[in-house]
Structure formats: C-alpha cells, structure tokens
Design a protein around this motif. Structure first.
Motif, PDB file in Angstrom:
ATOM      1  N   UNK A 152      -4.644   6.690   7.240  1.00  0.00           N
ATOM      2  CA  UNK A 152      -3.543   5.731   7.250  1.00  0.00           C
ATOM      3  C   UNK A 152      -3.916   4.604   8.197  1.00  0.00           C
ATOM      4  N   UNK A 153      -4.001   3.390   7.662  1.00  0.00           N
ATOM      5  CA  UNK A 153      -4.382   2.219   8.451  1.00  0.00           C
ATOM      6  C   UNK A 153      -3.135   1.430   8.832  1.00  0.00           C
ATOM      7  N   UNK A 154      -3.091   0.962  10.069  1.00  0.00           N
ATOM      8  CA  UNK A 154      -1.926   0.214  10.527  1.00  0.00           C
ATOM      9  C   UNK A 154      -2.368  -0.963  11.386  1.00  0.00           C
ATOM     10  N   UNK A 155      -1.503  -1.949  11.492  1.00  0.00           N
ATOM     11  CA  UNK A 155      -1.867  -3.158  12.221  1.00  0.00           C
ATOM     12  C   UNK A 155      -1.129  -3.325  13.527  1.00  0.00           C
ATOM     13  N   UNK A 187      -6.659   0.647  18.356  1.00  0.00           N
ATOM     14  CA  UNK A 187      -6.424   1.711  17.374  1.00  0.00           C
ATOM     15  C   UNK A 187      -5.778   1.143  16.121  1.00  0.00           C
ATOM     16  N   UNK A 188      -6.288   1.510  14.960  1.00  0.00           N
ATOM     17  CA  UNK A 188      -5.758   0.996  13.701  1.00  0.00           C
ATOM     18  C   UNK A 188      -5.784   2.044  12.591  1.00  0.00           C
ATOM     19  N   UNK A 189      -6.019   3.318  12.941  1.00  0.00           N
ATOM     20  CA  UNK A 189      -6.085   4.351  11.913  1.00  0.00           C
ATOM     21  C   UNK A 189      -5.634   5.686  12.470  1.00  0.00           C
ATOM     22  N   UNK A 190      -5.060   6.502  11.607  1.00  0.00           N
ATOM     23  CA  UNK A 190      -4.782   7.896  11.909  1.00  0.00           C
ATOM     24  C   UNK A 190      -5.245   8.736  10.728  1.00  0.00           C
ATOM     25  N   UNK A 203      -1.762  -4.138   5.353  1.00  0.00           N
ATOM     26  CA  UNK A 203      -1.845  -4.545   3.953  1.00  0.00           C
ATOM     27  C   UNK A 203      -1.878  -6.058   3.800  1.00  0.00           C
ATOM     28  N   UNK A 204      -1.280  -6.774   4.754  1.00  0.00           N
ATOM     29  CA  UNK A 204      -1.225  -8.230   4.630  1.00  0.00           C
ATOM     30  C   UNK A 204      -2.609  -8.869   4.655  1.00  0.00           C
ATOM     31  N   UNK A 205      -3.588  -8.161   5.198  1.00  0.00           N
ATOM     32  CA  UNK A 205      -4.943  -8.700   5.241  1.00  0.00           C
ATOM     33  C   UNK A 205      -5.725  -8.394   3.968  1.00  0.00           C
ATOM     34  N   UNK A 206      -5.099  -7.672   3.044  1.00  0.00           N
ATOM     35  CA  UNK A 206      -5.772  -7.267   1.816  1.00  0.00           C
ATOM     36  C   UNK A 206      -4.907  -7.613   0.618  1.00  0.00           C
ATOM     37  N   UNK A 207      -4.345  -8.811   0.628  1.00  0.00           N
ATOM     38  CA  UNK A 207      -3.336  -9.167  -0.372  1.00  0.00           C
ATOM     39  C   UNK A 207      -3.851  -9.063  -1.796  1.00  0.00           C
ATOM     40  N   UNK A 259       3.241   1.464   3.382  1.00  0.00           N
ATOM     41  CA  UNK A 259       4.619   1.536   3.850  1.00  0.00           C
ATOM     42  C   UNK A 259       4.737   0.784   5.168  1.00  0.00           C
ATOM     43  N   UNK A 260       5.966   0.380   5.473  1.00  0.00           N
ATOM     44  CA  UNK A 260       6.208  -0.260   6.764  1.00  0.00           C
ATOM     45  C   UNK A 260       6.281   0.791   7.853  1.00  0.00           C
TER      46      UNK A 260
END
Length: 428
Positions: free
Chosen positions: A107-110, A270-273, A324-328, A337-338
């Motif tokens: 799960x990637x997050x920004x 950190x950007x992943x779990x 996700x916004x960086x991979x439109x 998901x948010x």
C-alpha cells in the motif's frame, strides 16, 4: 479473556492474542486480517518494544500466530500488516507458525513524513560525556552482578522492557537511569546510595538530560520555524502529548565536523506499508478444500478495479489518493483509497487516540479479498476496531482481540456506532 461486546455477528475480547485458543475453537475462523506491532518501538509504546531484538520479537509473533493458525480453517488466508523495515521479521514469524507466504500487498501513500536524524545537528548537540556515562553504567553492571541479578530481572522489577541493557552497557547506547528509577535500583542492589563519584556524576548527567551540548548554542539563531515539527503535529492530531510551539532555527553548523556532514540524514520518507498474504496449508487440492471448508481461494471478482470502462484484475499494489495523484494516467489499473479522515477515525469514539488507524475502505477491500461470503474475520490486534467496522460493512462476522483497555473501549464505541448507523439506514 474478558468479553467486552457480543452480538450475533460481533465479539470483542480483552486479553492477550497469544491466548486466542481459549475463546475460539480449532478450524472455526475463515480469515485473519490484522495489524500487529512492528517491533520498532513506535512512540515508545511498550506493546511495540524494540529492546528485545530480532530473535525475541520473531519468537513472540510466531507464538501468537501459531495459536491463530490453529483456529483458522484449512486453506484460510491471513493478511498481516508489516512495516517494510521489519517485514522480513514478520514473514519469518508467519512461516515459523506454519503459514505459507503467498504474496505481499504493498500500500503506497503520500502522507508520511521522514523521521530522520539531522547528522550535522547531532554533531553540534553532542555533550561529550560518554566517558562519564560509562563510569555510571559500569558501576550499575557491577552491582547487578554482585546482587546475582540479570538485566531481565531488573526490567521485570521496575516494570520496564529492555532498559536495563542500556543502564549496564559499555558498548552501544549506554544510558544513565532517570532519577525516578534510582531508588528501586538501589533497593535491589541492597545499598542506601551510590558512592562518590558515581552519585555526583549521575546527578549531573540527569540534570542535563534533554539539553544539547555547548556547541549547539554557538550556532547563530537564523529565524524561527513557522510551526511545530511534523512529528509534534502528528502527535497532536492523534491525541498524544505534543509541544506545538515553533522553535528557533539554528541552521548553520558551529563546528567544522558538523559542516562536513551538513545535509546528511538517517532515513527516507516513508511511503509504503506491506500486507503479507499467507495461507494455512490446504487439505488436498484447492477445489477439494474450497468445497470442504469454504476457504483456500481469493475473491478476485469482488475485488476487481473499475476504471477506463474496464474491470481489471486486482494487483498487489494499492494507493492512497495523494500517491495516486502522481499516476493519473495509470491509477485506474490499481485500487486506491483516501487516508482516514478525522471524521472517520473519530466517529463514535469521541477522540480516537490510537496511533495507527487504517482506512475503512482499505480494510473493506482486504477483508473482501480473503473472506468467503458471510465468513468470520479475526483481528488479533484489534486496536480501535477499524477491521471490525470494515468487516461489518462487508457483511462478515467479526472477532477482535485487544490487550489495551483504552483501545478496546475505542473499538467497542466505533463498532456500536457503525451498528447503529446500519440500523438507521435500514429503517424507512
């Protein structure tokens, strides 16, 4: 274990997850979705102590998951959260417990912030008192040995985990005990007070705790931060004690040694779990296991990702909205998901103080992936109950176990709120 909430579909238990077989029968659970500690000392919480080292932590988690293995049906899947840094520990523990590792969902997050040490600042903050610290820790180690005690016994006597190793260290991270621990230590050692110069050195070091060394104040004040640090703001948002006062900026190194290491740090953002997907071994073939136990396969159809007019096969990568916004152009290929909003994390709980609240939408997708229709989801580390809220929303039954009374109360409140909402929605 103590039952806190019991309906026809939901049960919460207060207790140690290692005792799950006391309340659940063998082969009675369809799926496990759980977020265990990572073994990194998160926010100094004792339930996530990093003081025992890799072997002790892996042995502990393997023991818990071995009991969970017994209550899971043959072919049943488990999704187990892990921090990338220690996910190999978690995977090892799961294999030691008898599970087969099938995949790792990422799960990637920004929204993460780097927890990095500014090396140049650390150099200028040094106190240069390591030799004195070692004098004190050497004396404590000698007194421990004379009393016939071990570090484990010191920790147990003071209700701590791992600190005695620092108090007696002559190597990495030696540490002088806080004043509040000295009376208990001296009582264990059978002495009234430390001899000179141990007492004087210890008192001076204790008085200087939290203060930087003299070189730090040679740095010129270059301004003031606009707001408190990201870490302190995060603590405040999550109901933890925080210092929100902006601090002075002292950005320019004071020493040549610090100047040489300006711009260096110790960690990435950190950007992943990880969610480690494991399965209890099948009884025979997949087809035979599915027919006998209702477990052994993933619900691919229900977890397909819709986008661009297509239904795509679920991938082992998911995104939050910022990532996700960086991979439109490509994000429709993946589930995203948010992060949980403030209203979501606090709904029904008043103030949700748990430090690692997950998104309900993410947990619904994960539960749906591994749980047969109408099945039972088990969360061994229920926290504030997000997995339970997600399981309820997906039409599953839920069993949650949580050791900490504070978090169990939050889980109960959130689940009761979710059940009431569903009742309200069903009433014309």
């Amino acid at each position: 274990m103590k039952t806190e909430l019991l309906t026809e579909r939901i049960a919460l238990f207060q207790g140690d997850a290692a005792h799950v077989t006391q309340v659940l029968s063998p082969n009675s659970i369809d799926a496990i979705v759980t977020d265990p500690p990572a073994g990194v000392g998160l926010l100094d919480k004792d339930w996530d102590s990093d003081k025992g080292g890799r072997d002790q932590w892996v042995s502990w988690l393997a023991g818990v998951m071995r009991e969970a293995f017994r209550v899971l049906k043959p072919g049943g899947h488990a999704l187990v959260w892990a921090l990338p840094r220690t996910s190999h520990w978690t995977a090892t523990a799961l294999e030691d417990a008898g599970f087969e590792v099938r995949d790792i969902l990422i799960h990637l997050f920004g929204t993460g912030f780097p927890k990095s040490l500014d090396v140049a600042q650390a150099i200028d903050k040094q106190k240069g008192n390591r030799d004195e610290v070692l004098v004190v820790t050497r004396w404590i180690a000698e007194m421990r040995d004379k009393a016939g005690l071990t570090n484990a016994q010191l920790n147990a006597a003071l209700g701590l985990r791992g600190m005695a190793g620092h108090w007696t260290s002559q190597g990495a991270q030696p540490y002088v005990p806080h004043r509040k621990h000295w009376l208990a230590l001296l009582k264990l050692f059978g002495v009234a007070e430390p001899p000179e110069p141990i007492r004087s050195i210890a008192e001076r070091i204790i008085a200087e705790k939290g203060k930087p060394g003299p070189n730090w104040f040679q740095r010129a004040v270059t301004g003031q931060h606009h707001e408190a640090s990201a870490g302190q703001r995060w603590r405040s948002r999550n109901g933890l004690n925080a210092n929100l006062a902006p601090k002075e900026r002292r950005d320019e190194p004071a020493t040549e040694a610090a100047r040489q290491w300006q711009g260096w740090g110790t960690a990435l953002k950190p950007a992943a779990e990880h969610w480690i997907l494991v399965r209890k071994p099948l009884t025979g073939t997949v087809a035979a296991n599915v027919l006998s136990h209702g477990t052994g396969a993933l619900n691919i159809e229900a977890c397909r990702v819709s986008g661009d007019g297509k239904e795509r096969w679920p991938a082992h990568v998911t995104f939050d909205e910022e990532a996700a916004s960086y991979l439109s152009d490509e994000v429709s290929r993946f589930f995203y998901v948010a992060k949980p909003s403030r209203s979501e994390r606090h709904a029904g709980a008043g103030l949700n103080t748990h430090p690692t609240v997950k998104s309900i939408a993410l947990m619904r997708w994960l539960c749906r992936l591994v749980t047969p229709p109408g099945g039972i989801v088990l969360d061994l580390f229920a926290g504030s109950g997000t997995t339970g809220v997600a399981a309820l929303a997906e039409g599953f039954e839920f069993v949650g176990i949580e050791r900490e009374p504070e978090y169990l109360a939050l889980a109960k409140a959130r689940l009761e709120h979710a059940m009431q909402q569903r009742c309200d929605e069903a009433t014309p």
